[in-house]
Design an enzyme around this catalytic site. Structure first.
Site, PDB file in Angstrom:
ATOM      1  N   THR A  64      -4.925  33.697 -31.311  1.00 47.40           N
ATOM      2  CA  THR A  64      -3.915  33.031 -30.498  1.00 47.40           C
ATOM      3  C   THR A  64      -4.462  31.666 -30.118  1.00 47.40           C
ATOM      4  O   THR A  64      -5.668  31.498 -29.932  1.00 47.40           O
ATOM      5  CB  THR A  64      -3.498  33.893 -29.272  1.00 47.40           C
ATOM      6  OG1 THR A  64      -2.283  33.361 -28.743  1.00 47.40           O
ATOM      7  CG2 THR A  64      -4.552  33.914 -28.176  1.00 47.40           C
ATOM      8  N   CYS A  78      -3.116  31.042 -19.351  1.00 45.06           N
ATOM      9  CA  CYS A  78      -2.810  32.337 -19.961  1.00 45.06           C
ATOM     10  C   CYS A  78      -4.111  33.054 -20.322  1.00 45.06           C
ATOM     11  O   CYS A  78      -5.174  32.456 -20.411  1.00 45.06           O
ATOM     12  CB  CYS A  78      -1.994  32.157 -21.233  1.00 45.06           C
ATOM     13  SG  CYS A  78      -0.391  31.383 -20.989  1.00 45.06           S
ATOM     14  N   HIS A  82      -1.296  37.903 -25.498  1.00 49.17           N
ATOM     15  CA  HIS A  82      -1.344  36.570 -24.884  1.00 49.17           C
ATOM     16  C   HIS A  82      -0.503  36.661 -23.599  1.00 49.17           C
ATOM     17  O   HIS A  82       0.718  36.537 -23.622  1.00 49.17           O
ATOM     18  CB  HIS A  82      -0.757  35.540 -25.866  1.00 49.17           C
ATOM     19  CG  HIS A  82      -0.855  34.117 -25.405  1.00 49.17           C
ATOM     20  ND1 HIS A  82      -1.220  33.100 -26.243  1.00 49.17           N
ATOM     21  CD2 HIS A  82      -0.621  33.534 -24.216  1.00 49.17           C
ATOM     22  CE1 HIS A  82      -1.205  31.950 -25.572  1.00 49.17           C
ATOM     23  NE2 HIS A  82      -0.826  32.177 -24.338  1.00 49.17           N
TER      24      HIS A  82
END
Lengths: 208, 165
Positions: free
Chosen positions: B26, B32, B49
């Site tokens: 990711t 995040c 994520h």
């Protein structure tokens, strides 16, 4: 979220005008600073999935310089002023006569100068917007970051994150005559702010 | 011998799994969290994520469970178990949760990174999954990649390059 999908064309036009006025003033400010004409593209107003927002500046991993300020007041939101590192160098060279090293890193003074330039531009974007809408909009102290676009822009999506997986974005690009300095403004009003913006501009809210 | 490696991309507020020789990644983690779960025996890897700490604040009609720490972690665990992983063997790693912008006034939104970290840890403890490595906090973005054949997590950032854990 569906509310935003069904925005009529003319509402999108109203938001384009919002981008036009804000970025128009910022472009004027930049043009005075540079003493050169600065052109502006027609603003784009789009409801985009989170993933695609960073595509607009070259992808989630693309390194960008961003000045971010949170707008508080009647119509809260997030405002980003985004530059490529090359454009930032060119700005520094022209405005303050600094020649940054070629390795892509900026020292503290260069970052501080960039932050101040961003501050001036974002401030003029916001103040003209506040004048236009007659809404109170006060910016937080701008913060500068140079990092992956995905990491930076995700900050502007948190409010939309609670409602869905898309965000409504007012995107305005401007470029200096010979295209050496190109920058982008992203205004991402909080989801609840749209009604206030429309209301203050005399656009009926309830008849989508 | 050249082995074809499949790379699975995990988008923002998304989760996925990969097996054996695959790689799962990711990009552009800021506040995040990229949370990974891995069964070393079966070589099954999963990644989420996570964007927000808790689904309590959700105002969306159809909840995207991959977006919130409290819903994404159990969902990811289920996915791994479905593929045959044993919960008792699964270990977790995580990265992200930074604070990209430092403001004088630090409202709740601005502290979202640290809150995401706390929330993920709490949920892992509840699920009895040990967190064996983490690279969280700071003020920079990260791209992460987990190699399912080894369980090694690669973390790349603009300033510090690549590190493994």
């Amino acid at each position: 979220m569906d509310v935003f999908k069904h925005f009529k064309e003319f509402k999108m036009d109203v938001l384009k005008e919002v981008g036009n006025i804000g970025a128009g003033n910022a472009a004027t400010a930049l043009s005075r600073l540079l003493n050169k004409p600065v052109d502006m593209a027609v603003p784009k107003v789009q409801l985009l999935p989170f993933e695609e927002i960073s595509e607009k500046v070259g992808g989630a991993e693309q390194v960008v310089i961003a000045i971010f300020l949170r707008v508080e007041g009647d119509a809260p939101g997030n405002l980003f002023f985004i530059l490529s590192p090359e454009a930032a160098k060119s700005l520094l060279k022209r405005l303050v006569g600094i020649h940054p090293e070629a390795d892509g890193l900026f020292n503290e003074m260069e970052l501080s100068a960039l932050s101040e330039i961003g501050n001036i531009l974002a401030g003029s974007y916001l103040s003209s917007l506040a004048d236009f809408t007659k809404l109170s909009m006060s910016p937080t102290v701008p913060a500068l970051a140079m990092d992956m676009a995905g990491a930076i822009l995700s900050y502007g999506l948190l409010q939309f994150g609670q409602m869905g997986d898309d965000a409504l974005l007012i995107d305005t690009t401007f470029l200096e005559g010979d295209h050496e300095v190109e920058g982008q403004f992203f205004l991402i009003p909080d989801p609840d702010s749209f009604a206030k913006i429309f209301q203050s501009l005399g656009v009926p809210v309830d008849h989508d | 011998m050249i082995e074809e490696q499949s790379i699975v991309k995990v988008g923002m507020a998304d989760l996925n799994v990969v097996m054996r020789s695959g790689i799962i990644r990711t990009v552009g983690l800021g506040s995040c969290i990229g949370l990974t779960m891995y069964d070393p025996q079966l070589k099954v890897a999963g990644m989420a994520h996570v964007m927000l700490p808790s689904s309590d604040i959700a105002r969306e009609g159809q909840l995207n469970i991959a977006k919130y720490a409290d819903t994404a972690l159990p969902a990811l665990l289920d996915k791994l178990v479905e593929l045959g992983a044993s919960p008792s063997r699964i270990v977790a790693k995580m990265a992200g949760g930074s604070q990209m912008f430092a403001f004088a006034g630090t409202g709740d939104t601005m502290r979202i990174g640290p809150r995401n970290v706390e929330s993920c840890k709490l949920k892992l403890a509840e699920l009895h999954i040990p967190l064996i490595a983490e690279d969280t906090g700071g003020n920079y973005g990260r791209t992460i990649e987990l190699d399912a054949s080894t369980g090694i997590l690669y973390i790349r950032s603009v300033q510090t390059g690549v590190k493994e854990m």
